[in-house]
Design an enzyme around this catalytic site. Structure first.
Site, PDB file in Angstrom:
ATOM      1  N   LYS A  43      -2.393  -9.933   9.432  1.00  0.00           N
ATOM      2  CA  LYS A  43      -1.103  -9.297   9.084  1.00  0.00           C
ATOM      3  C   LYS A  43      -0.993  -7.858   9.564  1.00  0.00           C
ATOM      4  CE  LYS A  43      -2.584  -8.113   4.404  1.00  0.00           C
ATOM      5  NZ  LYS A  43      -2.802  -8.692   3.081  1.00  0.00           N
ATOM      6  N   ARG A  70      -2.315  -8.126  -9.588  1.00  0.00           N
ATOM      7  CA  ARG A  70      -1.298  -8.496  -8.604  1.00  0.00           C
ATOM      8  C   ARG A  70      -1.059  -9.980  -8.857  1.00  0.00           C
ATOM      9  NH1 ARG A  70      -1.658  -7.552  -2.103  1.00  0.00           N
ATOM     10  NH2 ARG A  70      -2.330  -9.727  -2.156  1.00  0.00           N
TER      11      ARG A  70
END
Ligand SMILES: *Cc1c(COP(=O)(O)O)cnc(C)c1O
Length: 354
Positions: free
Chosen positions: A36, A129
């Site tokens: 990414k 998260r």
């Protein structure tokens, strides 16, 4: 050569990948190479595959679509959006999940497309998260997943040191191992994968504290920057300069260090402040906040000081430099993780592979 450009050393990235794969293999851990930070650029992803990663992983499905020609399993790292399940099932083999509602949609789509989609169930070990936090929910979700067609639960995983900055330890990761064993016992199934985190888990391999059933790590930053991310230490025998930013100077002049006139707002609506250092020699480079954040670029020339930037101009103090810089010369920078991400995302920064 056109500037600004980011020069990407494929050889260095391959070397870093090989070193990390080797370290992980010694601990019976497979590596998912995370693409990414360089927007899924296929040339770099291919080099990661040459370097030995077993899976390519990205948080954005758009990036995995760019990699569809590379014949290796693809894993979607960010929890899928329900609106994208069609692409997720088509272009990724595995996705990380924590929401039953989404997994049901993946199942429907997988049946419709006559595919088998694998999932890793994410467990939150405290970083807060993604992942299931409540232990009871884990078992009820697993029980529901096992009844879904087109979906295969292949393992569980966790992500740490992202939102909460929680450091992976033997204690928290071995809870993952326990949960995996409990699931296997309770449902009489076998889970192949315990995905033990990202580049922040690497130090546990160096200290020998990784619980031995953890068998996958998802590595991005450590490959591109040669750095573990629990403590930010460089990894022995890896490169920290696989990506180099090169910009061109468009003005060199001596000017006062404090602006002349009443100070209002800068280009971004902030009121700037200045230290008076008398007359300084400054270089303006053709790049700006559209492409970089000031904290993310590190000049190779240690005597350069970064003064500021607007959207398209970067202003440097070159008073102390031994090198004489002229208009048309170039200046080179190392990049942080955020720096690589931004220049790779900017369409104005040319990508040069060496
Ligand atoms: C980004 C990401 C990774 C890779 O993290 P690095 O620190 O770059 O190694 C791993 N897992 C998930 C879920 C991610 O989002």
């Amino acid at each position: 050569m056109r500037y600004p450009c980011v020069e990407i050393s494929l050889d260095k990235i391959k070397h870093n990948t090989e070193k990390l794969v080797e370290l992980c293999e010694k601990n019976k851990i497979n590596v998912a190479g995370v693409t990414k930070v360089f927007c899924g650029e296929p040339k770099i992803a291919k080099i990661m595959v040459d370097g030995g990663v077993q899976i390519l992983a990205d948080s954005r499905i758009e990036n995995l679509i760019k990699l569809r020609e590379i014949e290796i399993p693809k894993m979607l790292l960010r929890l899928p959006m329900i609106s994208e399940v069609d692409d997720v099932v088509r272009y990724s083999d595995i996705s990380l999940n924590s929401e039953l509602k989404t997994i049901k949609e993946l199942s429907k789509k997988a049946v419709e497309l006559n595919k088998n989609h694998k999932i890793i169930l994410m467990i939150d070990l405290g970083d807060l998260r993604e992942g299931i936090f409540d232990e009871k929910e884990i078992f009820s979700v697993v029980s529901d997943i096992l009844n879904l067609d087109g979906i295969k639960l292949i393992g569980i995983g966790t992500n740490l040191t992202c939102y909460g900055g929680v450091i992976p330890k033997y204690e928290n990761l071995s809870r993952l191992v326990e949960i995996k064993k409990d699931i296997e016992m309770k449902f009489n199934i076998k889970l192949d994968i315990i995905s033990g985190g990202n580049s922040s888990s690497l130090y546990l391999l160096q200290t020998g504290e990784m619980p031995k059933d953890v068998n996958q790590l998802r590595l991005g930053e450590s490959i591109v920057l040669g750095r573990e991310t629990a403590f930010g230490k460089n990894i022995h025998n890896t490169y920290d300069d696989c990506f180099k930013l090169i910009v061109e100077i468009i003005e060199v002049k001596e000017k006062p260090s404090v602006p002349i006139g009443e100070i209002g707002m800068d280009a971004f609506g902030n009121k700037p402040s200045f230290v008076d250092r008398g007359i300084v020699k400054r270089a303006i480079c053709a790049i700006g906040k559209q492409d970089i954040d000031l904290g993310d670029i590190i000049p190779y020339d240690k005597n350069i000081e970064i003064l500021g930037a607007s959207s398209d101009h970067l202003i440097l103090d070159i008073t102390e430099c031994e090198n004489d810089y002229y208009v048309g010369d170039i200046i080179e920078f190392k990049l942080t993780y955020g720096g690589i991400l931004k220049v790779m995302t900017s369409e104005y920064v040319k990508k040069i592979f060496i």
